[in-house]
Design a protein around this motif. Structure first.
Motif, PDB file in Angstrom:
ATOM      1  N   ASP A  25      -0.243   1.661  -3.441  1.00  0.00           N
ATOM      2  CA  ASP A  25       0.021   1.948  -2.036  1.00  0.00           C
ATOM      3  C   ASP A  25      -0.616   0.895  -1.131  1.00  0.00           C
ATOM      4  OD1 ASP A  25       1.220   4.283  -2.884  1.00  0.00           O
ATOM      5  OD2 ASP A  25      -0.543   5.529  -2.513  1.00  0.00           O
ATOM      6  N   THR A  26      -0.013   0.725   0.045  1.00  0.00           N
ATOM      7  CA  THR A  26      -0.608  -0.116   1.077  1.00  0.00           C
ATOM      8  C   THR A  26      -1.898   0.520   1.574  1.00  0.00           C
ATOM      9  OG1 THR A  26       1.582  -0.883   1.784  1.00  0.00           O
ATOM     10  CG2 THR A  26      -0.235  -1.163   3.346  1.00  0.00           C
ATOM     11  N   GLN A  27      -2.917  -0.292   1.801  1.00  0.00           N
ATOM     12  CA  GLN A  27      -4.219   0.186   2.251  1.00  0.00           C
ATOM     13  C   GLN A  27      -4.638  -0.557   3.521  1.00  0.00           C
ATOM     14  OE1 GLN A  27      -7.039  -0.070  -0.989  1.00  0.00           O
ATOM     15  NE2 GLN A  27      -5.613   0.847  -2.451  1.00  0.00           N
ATOM     16  N   PRO A  28      -5.579  -0.006   4.268  1.00  0.00           N
ATOM     17  CA  PRO A  28      -6.028  -0.678   5.496  1.00  0.00           C
ATOM     18  C   PRO A  28      -6.574  -2.069   5.216  1.00  0.00           C
ATOM     19  CG  PRO A  28      -6.864   1.572   5.405  1.00  0.00           C
ATOM     20  CD  PRO A  28      -6.272   1.283   4.061  1.00  0.00           C
ATOM     21  N   ALA A  29      -6.244  -3.004   6.098  1.00  0.00           N
ATOM     22  CA  ALA A  29      -6.714  -4.375   5.939  1.00  0.00           C
ATOM     23  C   ALA A  29      -8.149  -4.498   6.435  1.00  0.00           C
ATOM     24  CB  ALA A  29      -5.814  -5.327   6.724  1.00  0.00           C
ATOM     25  N   TYR A  30      -8.968  -5.225   5.671  1.00  0.00           N
ATOM     26  CA  TYR A  30     -10.342  -5.453   6.107  1.00  0.00           C
ATOM     27  C   TYR A  30     -10.862  -6.775   5.558  1.00  0.00           C
ATOM     28  CZ  TYR A  30     -11.877  -3.850   1.445  1.00  0.00           C
ATOM     29  OH  TYR A  30     -12.061  -3.722   0.090  1.00  0.00           O
ATOM     30  N   HIS A  31     -11.972  -7.224   6.144  1.00  0.00           N
ATOM     31  CA  HIS A  31     -12.652  -8.438   5.685  1.00  0.00           C
ATOM     32  C   HIS A  31     -14.078  -8.073   5.332  1.00  0.00           C
ATOM     33  CE1 HIS A  31     -15.024 -12.183   6.283  1.00  0.00           C
ATOM     34  NE2 HIS A  31     -13.983 -12.726   5.685  1.00  0.00           N
ATOM     35  N   MET A  32     -14.553  -8.541   4.188  1.00  0.00           N
ATOM     36  CA  MET A  32     -15.920  -8.256   3.758  1.00  0.00           C
ATOM     37  C   MET A  32     -16.914  -9.047   4.603  1.00  0.00           C
ATOM     38  SD  MET A  32     -16.691  -6.170   1.169  1.00  0.00           S
ATOM     39  CE  MET A  32     -18.045  -6.966   0.299  1.00  0.00           C
ATOM     40  N   GLU A  33     -17.899  -8.324   5.170  1.00  0.00           N
ATOM     41  CA  GLU A  33     -18.914  -8.958   6.007  1.00  0.00           C
ATOM     42  C   GLU A  33     -20.266  -9.046   5.314  1.00  0.00           C
ATOM     43  OE1 GLU A  33     -18.741  -9.976   9.424  1.00  0.00           O
ATOM     44  OE2 GLU A  33     -16.565  -9.849   9.228  1.00  0.00           O
ATOM     45  N   GLY A  34     -20.461  -8.264   4.263  1.00  0.00           N
ATOM     46  CA  GLY A  34     -21.747  -8.295   3.596  1.00  0.00           C
ATOM     47  C   GLY A  34     -21.835  -7.262   2.500  1.00  0.00           C
ATOM     48  N   LEU A  35     -22.950  -7.279   1.772  1.00  0.00           N
ATOM     49  CA  LEU A  35     -23.146  -6.371   0.646  1.00  0.00           C
ATOM     50  C   LEU A  35     -24.622  -5.983   0.595  1.00  0.00           C
ATOM     51  CD1 LEU A  35     -21.388  -5.234  -1.716  1.00  0.00           C
ATOM     52  CD2 LEU A  35     -22.283  -7.097  -3.112  1.00  0.00           C
ATOM     53  N   ILE A  36     -24.887  -4.668   0.480  1.00  0.00           N
ATOM     54  CA  ILE A  36     -26.248  -4.161   0.308  1.00  0.00           C
ATOM     55  C   ILE A  36     -26.242  -3.344  -0.973  1.00  0.00           C
ATOM     56  CG2 ILE A  36     -28.153  -2.896   1.356  1.00  0.00           C
ATOM     57  CD1 ILE A  36     -26.619  -3.066   4.021  1.00  0.00           C
ATOM     58  N   ARG A 119     -11.234  17.016  10.456  1.00  0.00           N
ATOM     59  CA  ARG A 119     -10.114  16.165  10.835  1.00  0.00           C
ATOM     60  C   ARG A 119      -9.724  15.348   9.620  1.00  0.00           C
ATOM     61  NH1 ARG A 119     -10.758  14.008  17.035  1.00  0.00           N
ATOM     62  NH2 ARG A 119     -11.370  15.995  17.955  1.00  0.00           N
ATOM     63  N   VAL A 120      -8.453  15.397   9.297  1.00  0.00           N
ATOM     64  CA  VAL A 120      -7.926  14.682   8.129  1.00  0.00           C
ATOM     65  C   VAL A 120      -6.827  13.754   8.622  1.00  0.00           C
ATOM     66  CG1 VAL A 120      -6.858  14.896   5.857  1.00  0.00           C
ATOM     67  CG2 VAL A 120      -8.441  16.668   6.669  1.00  0.00           C
ATOM     68  N   ALA A 121      -6.854  12.514   8.182  1.00  0.00           N
ATOM     69  CA  ALA A 121      -5.887  11.536   8.674  1.00  0.00           C
ATOM     70  C   ALA A 121      -5.307  10.722   7.537  1.00  0.00           C
ATOM     71  CB  ALA A 121      -6.540  10.609   9.692  1.00  0.00           C
ATOM     72  N   PHE A 122      -3.993  10.468   7.616  1.00  0.00           N
ATOM     73  CA  PHE A 122      -3.322   9.542   6.723  1.00  0.00           C
ATOM     74  C   PHE A 122      -3.292   8.180   7.396  1.00  0.00           C
ATOM     75  CE2 PHE A 122      -0.269  11.958   3.662  1.00  0.00           C
ATOM     76  CZ  PHE A 122      -1.338  12.697   3.201  1.00  0.00           C
ATOM     77  N   PHE A 123      -3.671   7.156   6.676  1.00  0.00           N
ATOM     78  CA  PHE A 123      -3.448   5.787   7.126  1.00  0.00           C
ATOM     79  C   PHE A 123      -1.946   5.535   7.108  1.00  0.00           C
ATOM     80  CE2 PHE A 123      -2.557   1.507   5.330  1.00  0.00           C
ATOM     81  CZ  PHE A 123      -2.796   0.776   6.487  1.00  0.00           C
ATOM     82  N   LEU A 124      -1.403   5.021   8.218  1.00  0.00           N
ATOM     83  CA  LEU A 124       0.036   4.789   8.315  1.00  0.00           C
ATOM     84  C   LEU A 124       0.415   3.330   8.103  1.00  0.00           C
ATOM     85  CD1 LEU A 124       1.195   6.998  11.351  1.00  0.00           C
ATOM     86  CD2 LEU A 124       1.463   7.462   8.899  1.00  0.00           C
ATOM     87  N   SER A 125      -0.256   2.425   8.814  1.00  0.00           N
ATOM     88  CA  SER A 125       0.204   1.044   8.758  1.00  0.00           C
ATOM     89  C   SER A 125      -0.822   0.097   9.359  1.00  0.00           C
ATOM     90  CB  SER A 125       1.521   0.901   9.527  1.00  0.00           C
ATOM     91  OG  SER A 125       1.930  -0.450   9.604  1.00  0.00           O
ATOM     92  N   ASN A 126      -0.849  -1.131   8.822  1.00  0.00           N
ATOM     93  CA  ASN A 126      -1.628  -2.199   9.432  1.00  0.00           C
ATOM     94  C   ASN A 126      -0.852  -2.900  10.533  1.00  0.00           C
ATOM     95  OD1 ASN A 126      -4.083  -2.282   7.746  1.00  0.00           O
ATOM     96  ND2 ASN A 126      -2.672  -2.811   6.094  1.00  0.00           N
ATOM     97  N   SER A 127       0.474  -2.814  10.477  1.00  0.00           N
ATOM     98  CA  SER A 127       1.306  -3.621  11.369  1.00  0.00           C
ATOM     99  C   SER A 127       2.246  -2.811  12.257  1.00  0.00           C
ATOM    100  CB  SER A 127       2.148  -4.606  10.533  1.00  0.00           C
ATOM    101  OG  SER A 127       2.965  -3.897   9.605  1.00  0.00           O
TER     102      SER A 127
END
Length: 221
Positions: A25-36, A119-127
């Protein structure tokens, strides 16, 4: 759900890999900023969500919301449009900054006591442009746009029980303690798999919005 909007055979076939924890499935777009340690700091792009509020226990609220949101995605909307199934679905108890911008044209119902609801939400789209999201038939569904978010996340596997969620929350907040990141909201959870997936292979995450602490911000020369 209308008979005309029932999932097609192709959707059933596409869901088979999910049984084994394979996510297409399509997932939300993100950029990695760091790791702990195991905690990822992600910068999520703006996206659209379809959200339902439901009273009761976590499992009951999620089941009810999932049914309503699945119907919406499969065509219970003003244009009878069948949309792509995506992941994850998000869950938060009470209010949260993750649902800041209401786009649905339905009137808001009388305000409920947020501390007693999920509150429950479905991710719909990045675009998907906000105007392109079809209006739900069910007035309980809200279409919301999330802005860019900086989020700390911790992944965990297995059944998404209350005990497992509490442990993941504690691990996430402990990891942030003493780091340059500070939690800026309630924690919330993300589930990536269908109910029929093998529990050991499922992917769940606990999330919280974060900001950089004062000591990590540049004060200039």
């Amino acid at each position: 759900m209308n008979a005309s909007s029932s999932p097609l055979l192709t959707d059933t076939l596409k869901s088979i890999p999910g049984f084994f924890g394979i996510r297409l499935d399509t997932q939300p777009a993100y950029h990695m900023e760091g790791l702990i340690g195991k905690v990822e700091i992600r910068r999520y792009a703006p996206s659209l969500l379809a959200q339902v509020s439901a009273d009761g226990s976590h499992d009951a609220a999620v089941a009810l919301a999932r049914e309503k949101l699945t119907d919406y995605v499969y065509g219970d909307n003003e244009s009878r449009e069948k949309m792509e199934m995506t992941s994850p679905n998000f869950q938060v108890e009470g209010d949260s900054k993750m649902f800041p911008v209401l786009l649905s044209r339905h009137k808001e119902s009388s305000r409920r006591k947020e501390s007693d609801s999920w509150r429950v939400a479905f991710f719909l789209s990045n675009s998907l442009v906000a105007a392109e999201a079809p209006l739900p038939d069910d007035p309980a569904i809200r279409i919301r746009r999330t802005p860019e978010n900086l989020v700390a996340t911790l992944r965990y596997r297995g059944s998404n029980t209350e005990e497992r969620r509490a442990l993941a929350k504690r691990e996430l907040l402990q990891a942030l303690s003493g780091s340059k990141w500070t939690a800026d909201d309630h924690v919330y959870w993300a589930s990536y798999d269908r109910a029929f997936a093998i529990p050991y292979l499922t992917r769940n995450e606990v999330h919280v919005r974060v900001v950089g602490s004062s000591r990590s911000r540049s004060t200039g020369p």
